[in-house]
Scaffold this active site. Structure first.
Site, short mmCIF file in Angstrom:
data_model
loop_
_atom_site.label_atom_id
_atom_site.label_comp_id
_atom_site.label_asym_id
_atom_site.label_seq_id
_atom_site.Cartn_x
_atom_site.Cartn_y
_atom_site.Cartn_z
N PRO A 76 138.17 18.45 -3.84
CA PRO A 76 137.88 16.97 -3.51
C PRO A 76 136.22 16.53 -4.01
CG PRO A 76 139.22 18.02 -1.55
CD PRO A 76 138.62 18.95 -2.60
N CYS A 77 136.52 15.75 -4.46
CA CYS A 77 135.26 15.09 -5.37
C CYS A 77 134.69 13.86 -4.67
CB CYS A 77 135.46 14.74 -6.53
SG CYS A 77 136.55 13.43 -6.81
#
Length: 348
Positions: A83-84
């Site tokens: 997840p960014c």
């Protein structure tokens, strides 16, 4: 060799589709699904339906914080688009101090436990500058310490025939006891416009996830005053149609330029962020957005309209992933391909 792939943070399957459809013209080399994990229930249903419909038990819909990685099983390869949120250029930019910053470490744990022959990790271009570059350096260091030679690169997918300006850091790692050296595949030189992606061929009338979007009369009026390629700040809107915000994000009510690739497809955001058609005064449908992400029309997304929007926006473009996986397969098969020097700096 047929590589059995595990995926953490698998999303709706852009990476999974690219992996399982990678084809280098040699049947001895390919990639097959082994297991996958994601937190979101509708996302897991989408992945299962399209990637492994006959093996639903191989998709673990669990929080990675409590996932028992010992139960996952041995793999030859790992993919993780961690997840960014906290590494993105848009948002809080918390990096390692944020909730999502440390999640890449679960990928490191899998690498250490199962020692796959190679891995692919994906994140936003902003990863390079998070925490003054310290986050990126730490991630690369941990990957090396896990026993891998690493090959990071900033891929500008519009340079690879993807109809979308989407810039992502992708790190390929090869186990350091293996004699293979990965090279960054060269851009294809092909430029595909958003018009081509959406209209050629026309989307079938019965396509899934293609429900028409509903726009208020005010939004229709606003869009009718904004030309192709323009946003809400490019035109002198009447007072009742102006956007009253402190920050001027360039994609607010931005209409596509039909002669260029789309701007970046995102998975969330309120009014003005849904990507707008160049000719019709409306937001794109989810199927049109999926085409910009190069999902095939028979790829069915599960969940509500907003859940599907989120899935599509957070995915890796299918065809972009496929191209990189094919370069990995060619590396192991000893097949030469056009390559370029790595680049991890986004000049835009």
């Amino acid at each position: 060799m047929i590589f059995h792939l595990g995926e953490l943070f698998c999303g709706p399957g852009g990476i999974g589709w690219g992996a399982t459809h990678a084809d280098i013209g040699n049947e001895e080399f390919g990639i097959v699904h082994q297991w996958a994990n994601d937190l979101d229930e509708s996302t897991c249903r989408t992945y299962t339906r399209n990637i492994c419909p006959n093996e639903p038990e191989s998709v673990y819909c669990e929080d990675v914080h409590t996932l028992d990685i010992e139960k996952l099983g041995a793999i030859d390869a790992l993919a993780f688009g961690f997840p960014c949120n906290d590494f993105s250029l848009v948002g809080s930019k918390l990096g390692f101090k944020g909730k999502y910053g440390p999640l890449y470490t679960y990928g490191i744990e899998v690498l250490k436990m199962y020692r796959p022959m190679w891995f692919l990790a994906e994140n936003v271009g902003g990863l390079r500058s998070a925490n003054e570059g310290k986050a990126f350096d730490k991630i690369l260091s941990d990957m090396k310490d896990a026993g891998y030679r690493i090959y990071p690169n900033l891929y500008k997918f519009e340079e690879y025939g993807i109809p979308q300006a989407r810039h992502r850091i992708i790190i390929v790692g090869i186990r350091d006891d293996l004699p293979f050296e990965f090279k960054i595949p060269a851009p294809t030189g092909e430029m595909k416009t958003c018009r081509q992606a959406i209209e050629e061929p026309p989307i079938p009338a019965d396509a899934y996830n293609n429900e028409p979007t509903k726009q208020s009369a005010q939004v229709v009026r606003r869009l009718n005053l904004i030309g192709p390629g323009q946003n809400a700040w490019d035109v002198d809107l009447p007072e009742d149609l102006k956007i009253n915000t402190k920050t001027r994000i360039s994609t607010i009510y931005k209409r596509l330029d039909p002669e260029k690739p789309s701007y970046t497809v995102t998975g969330s955001g309120g009014g003005g962020t849904h990507i707008y058609h160049w000719a019709e005064p409306r937001a794109l449908t989810n199927r049109e957005r999926a085409r910009l992400q190069t999902f095939p029309d028979d790829y069915v997304f599960e969940g509500s309209k907003e859940q599907v929007r989120k899935q599509i926006g957070m995915a890796v473009p299918c065809e972009g992933a496929k191209l990189i996986f094919e370069a990995i397969l060619k590396t192991f098969a000893g097949i030469e391909y056009d390559a370029v020097e790595p680049n991890i700096v986004d000049e835009e």
